[in-house]
Design a protein around this motif. Structure first.
Motif, mmCIF file in Angstrom:
data_model
loop_
_atom_site.group_PDB
_atom_site.id
_atom_site.type_symbol
_atom_site.label_atom_id
_atom_site.label_comp_id
_atom_site.label_asym_id
_atom_site.label_seq_id
_atom_site.Cartn_x
_atom_site.Cartn_y
_atom_site.Cartn_z
ATOM 1 N N GLU A 1 78.925 98.511 12.772
ATOM 2 C CA GLU A 1 78.470 97.700 13.904
ATOM 3 C C GLU A 1 77.251 98.359 14.536
ATOM 4 O O GLU A 1 77.256 99.556 14.808
ATOM 5 C CB GLU A 1 79.611 97.543 14.927
ATOM 6 N N ALA A 2 76.223 97.543 14.774
ATOM 7 C CA ALA A 2 74.961 98.077 15.295
ATOM 8 C C ALA A 2 75.101 98.628 16.711
ATOM 9 O O ALA A 2 74.518 99.657 17.051
ATOM 10 C CB ALA A 2 73.899 96.984 15.267
ATOM 11 N N LEU B 1 72.524 98.590 10.239
ATOM 12 C CA LEU B 1 72.192 98.799 8.829
ATOM 13 C C LEU B 1 71.015 97.932 8.423
ATOM 14 O O LEU B 1 70.964 96.748 8.753
ATOM 15 C CB LEU B 1 73.394 98.453 7.943
ATOM 16 N N GLY C 1 80.969 91.971 19.196
ATOM 17 C CA GLY C 1 79.903 90.984 19.014
ATOM 18 C C GLY C 1 79.719 90.147 20.263
ATOM 19 O O GLY C 1 79.656 90.659 21.380
ATOM 20 N N ARG C 2 79.702 88.863 20.107
ATOM 21 C CA ARG C 2 79.435 87.947 21.203
ATOM 22 C C ARG C 2 80.436 88.119 22.341
ATOM 23 O O ARG C 2 80.129 87.857 23.505
ATOM 24 C CB ARG C 2 79.478 86.507 20.693
ATOM 25 N N PRO D 1 83.800 88.857 16.021
ATOM 26 C CA PRO D 1 85.085 88.281 15.611
ATOM 27 C C PRO D 1 85.209 88.100 14.099
ATOM 28 O O PRO D 1 86.271 88.370 13.524
ATOM 29 C CB PRO D 1 85.108 86.921 16.321
ATOM 30 N N ALA D 2 84.144 87.663 13.426
ATOM 31 C CA ALA D 2 84.225 87.434 11.979
ATOM 32 C C ALA D 2 84.403 88.753 11.236
ATOM 33 O O ALA D 2 85.294 88.894 10.387
ATOM 34 C CB ALA D 2 82.973 86.710 11.488
ATOM 35 N N THR E 1 76.692 89.281 10.735
ATOM 36 C CA THR E 1 75.767 89.791 11.749
ATOM 37 C C THR E 1 75.561 88.824 12.920
ATOM 38 O O THR E 1 74.747 89.077 13.804
ATOM 39 C CB THR E 1 74.404 90.109 11.093
ATOM 40 N N GLY E 2 76.257 87.710 12.914
ATOM 41 C CA GLY E 2 76.277 86.863 14.102
ATOM 42 C C GLY E 2 75.037 86.011 14.315
ATOM 43 O O GLY E 2 74.291 85.718 13.376
ATOM 44 N N GLY F 1 78.661 94.132 10.733
ATOM 45 C CA GLY F 1 78.794 93.341 11.964
ATOM 46 C C GLY F 1 80.227 93.315 12.441
ATOM 47 O O GLY F 1 81.125 92.896 11.721
ATOM 48 N N ASP G 1 79.123 83.381 12.291
ATOM 49 C CA ASP G 1 77.900 82.889 12.920
ATOM 50 C C ASP G 1 76.656 83.249 12.112
ATOM 51 O O ASP G 1 75.624 82.590 12.247
ATOM 52 C CB ASP G 1 77.769 83.469 14.338
#
Ligand code: ADP
Ligand code: SF4
Length: 683
Positions: free
Chosen positions: A418-419, A464, A425-426, A398-399, A481-482, A395, A645
């Motif tokens: 990253e998918a 993944l 991400g967000r 930010p994290a 993965t948020g 993911g 998240d």
């Protein structure tokens, strides 16, 4: 090391301020930090880091001069008597250790504070309601009260000198200072020599400057912080009104002018509402009226702009609170030609929320802010790797980005998968909402760091599953993965899935809107049970598309949590200005072809017809992968951890912090009990 462009040399010239000299033009203006005199070791260490990072002047937060100006519950500074000297000396020493000057902002708030703890009636130029919200009024100071304030201010200045400060402020800003209140006709109705004509209204400010110069001016510079405009039109101080007259009257009396706009929400506007340099047009005139150095702020992060401001005679010092919080090493990075490494402030005001919630300051961009002492975190340094173990981070929000960056900085081999087709991400979606582009800086700073970290491998378009994670064979797996917005209406006011019937009323979440899946026509109800930024942003975006938009919330205002980031009035104004209908104090009960809602106080129910509803209620973690991996009995990894998240949805600042914390604590001695040092009152 890269070469510094000579255009920036001007920023590293020393500047004389009365009896002291600043080693360069970078000036950390006073700012609150939620630690202050209650967590003085934390505060001092944070200020010391700023000096280490190259800020030539490092200031305190507001410092009360005595018990008649008690800012409770705000956590600020105190210089009431000599028992306060040791904690200040700690900060001063931390700043001096790196060759910087320490400044103290002495303050008497007048009718801005209710004196909750000291229980002394507040006082001001005239008897009236307080500026702050409390069922308390201030009384009119008589001449003996004025003498007492002057005496107390002088005493605090002398104590400040003994603590080692180099610069002592007389404060007249942010609608938080008795000297400022005396200046302003809306507060000052006096008929004596302190009221009426400007020469009279400026008298207290002048006396405080003179007193301070007389008391400590031999070794300390005396600075004035003046709000030159309040954005109130003729009701307030105006840069095109009395402000130039005030500066003309006082001209060269202080050793330095620190000028800004008032109140705090105007001074610290977020990036959503103001561009870098937004104060320039208000403060531009100041230098032409004084020979003394001038400092101003405006969320400056661009070195080109800073150099230009000095070169074109707008400012002598580049003042900063937030840019120095996001990157305490900003001056050093410019000095060493490492401009691309600057961690630019994104103008989100999460730092301000620390002060507003009476908790240690935190920062979206700089996860070490507020942790310098209690966790020993340094913004630029981190322990080297203690093994050759590899880490897979799943993911790239930010994290995950910060986790991979900080682990990479430590020297670990990291794979970041990253998918989607882009990192962020967000932020990929949110930064496209009105005024939110600056959040891209969170992503860009980390991606830029990766270009120098050969040990971090990054992969896009790599969703993944558990088998893929196992096949990669990493020693440690981090799940970042948020989360996504809920479609079932659950939130703070709704603890079960909401009753929803299929009746032609389309239901959306913010994720749909950000993905471009937007109601085509008709009237849209945005229901906000979240209370932070999202509902206001969605309302603004949809209204801009020409949709008839209503924002309904069980709260009493739009985006109530943004009171903590000083944005609430601006957000409510914005949504009203773009034509959004605002309905407060109503809770959505059910979606049954129509929206059924009730008054939060009386329970009185109503129905309203819309063509679509956007539910901004709460988010739920994307934890499928984590659950699958946790079930694997023969896992090849030594540890599996979820962060950000994916564990507990929160702000971008929380996610960055979570990623950083994982990296800091990875293979470190396990922490038992409280994970940081505490500061206690010794009994
Ligand atoms: P946080 O704020 O905690 O960083 P975000 O929601 O911003 O969370 O980011 C999470 C990222 O994780 C998103 O970019 C998402 O595409 C990505 N992601 C989610 N599931 C997977 C997966 N199985 N494999 C790779 N990436 C994933
Ligand atoms: Fe800037 Fe946001 Fe950090 Fe404050 S919290 S310094 S506004 S990035």
């Amino acid at each position: 090391m890269s070469e510094r462009d000579p255009v920036f040399d001007i920023l590293f010239e020393p500047v004389r301020i009365g009896p002291v000299t600043a080693r360069n033009r970078f000036y950390q203006v006073p700012h609150c930090n939620g630690m202050g005199e209650r967590q003085p070791r934390g505060m001092a260490a944070m200020r010391g880091i700023k000096a280490e990072g190259g800020w030539a002047v490092v200031s305190t937060e507001e410092v009360e001069i005595d018990h008649t100006t008690d800012f409770t519950p705000a956590i600020e500074g105190r210089m009431w008597d000599e028992s306060d000297i040791p904690y200040h000396a700690r900060m001063v020493d931390a700043v001096h250790e790196h060759g910087s000057l320490a400044a103290i902002e002495l303050c008497q708030q007048g009718i801005a504070c209710a004196n909750h703890a000291s229980r002394v009636p507040p006082m001001g130029p005239s008897a009236q309601a307080l500026v702050s919200f409390a069922p308390v009024q201030g009384y009119e100071m008589d001449l003996s009260d004025i003498r007492e304030v002057r005496r107390s201010h002088r005493t605090s200045a002398l104590l400040a000198k003994r603590a080692g400060y180099d610069i002592v402020y007389v404060y007249a800003g942010h609608d938080l200072s008795v000297a400022q209140h005396f200046l302003l006709p809306r507060y000052n109705k006096r008929r004596d020599e302190y009221g009426g004509a400007l020469e009279n209204r400026v008298r207290l400010l002048r006396e405080l400057i003179e007193d301070t110069k007389d008391a400590v001016g031999d070794t300390c510079a005396v600075a004035v912080r003046l709000a030159v405009d309040e954005l109130l039109g003729p009701d307030g101080m105006l840069a095109e009104g009395e402000a130039p007259e005030v500066i003309t009257i006082l001209a060269d009396l202080p050793d330095l002018w620190d000028v800004n706009i008032s109140d705090w929400k105007n001074d610290s506007q977020t990036a959503r509402f103001a561009e870098e340099g937004y104060q320039e047009r208000y403060i531009q005139f100041v230098k032409s009226l004084t020979t003394k150095p001038v400092v101003g702020v405006g969320r400056y992060t661009s070195p080109d702009r800073m150099a230009k401001l000095v070169a074109n005679g707008t400012l002598d010092f580049i003042g900063a609170a937030r840019p120095s919080i996001a990157d305490p090493f900003l001056p050093q990075k410019i000095k060493e030609g490492r401009i691309e490494e600057i961690r630019e402030c994104i103008g989100c005001n999460i730092c301000v929320s620390g002060d507003m919630t009476y908790s240690p300051i935190r920062c979206t961009q700089n996860p070490t802010m507020g942790e310098e002492w209690r966790k020993g975190w340094h913004p630029e340094q981190i322990a080297p790797a203690s093994s050759k173990d590899s880490v897979l981070v799943v993911g790239g929000g930010p994290a995950g980005l910060e986790c991979a960056r900080a682990l990479g900085q430590r020297g670990y081999d990291v794979i970041l998968a990253e998918a989607s087709e882009a990192f962020g991400g967000r932020i990929c979606g949110e930064s496209k909402l009105p005024g939110m582009a600056s959040y891209r800086r969170v992503v860009e700073h980390r991606l830029d760091a990766f270009t120098k970290l050969a040990n971090v491998e990054t992969y896009l378009a790599s969703e993944l599953d558990a088998d893929a994670v196992a096949a990669l064979g990493a020693d440690h797996v981090v799940i970042a993965t948020g989360a996504h917005w809920r479609l079932d209406g659950m939130g703070r006011h709704q603890r079960y899935p909401m009753d929803m019937e299929d009746g032609g009323l389309a239901v959306f979440t913010p994720d749909d809107i950000m993905a471009g899946n937007v109601p085509a026509v008709g009237s849209v109800l945005i229901y906000d049970d979240d209370g932070y930024l999202m509902a206001g942003l969605i309302a603004e975006a949809l209204a801009a598309m020409g949709l008839e938009t209503e924002l309904m919330t069980p709260y009493t205002m739009v985006s109530p949590w943004t009171e903590n980031t000083l944005e609430q009035p601006a957000i409510q104004r914005r949504v009203l200005e773009v034509g959004v209908t605002v309905t407060v104090g109503r809770r959505l009960l059910a979606i049954e072809g129509v929206a059924r809602h009730a008054c939060v106080y009386t329970g009185e129910e109503q129905e309203s017809a819309h063509s679509a509803i956007v539910l901004v209620t709460s988010r739920t973690s994307n934890d499928d992968l984590w659950l699958d991996l946790r079930e694997r009995s023969e896992a090849p990894w030594h540890s599996l951890t979820r962060i950000g998240d994916a564990l507990a949805p929160a702000t971008v600042a929380h996610a960055v912090y979570a990623g950083h914390r994982y990296a800091r604590e990875f293979e470190a001695t396990p922490i038992t009990g409280v994970p940081y040092k505490r500061e206690r009152v010794v009994v």
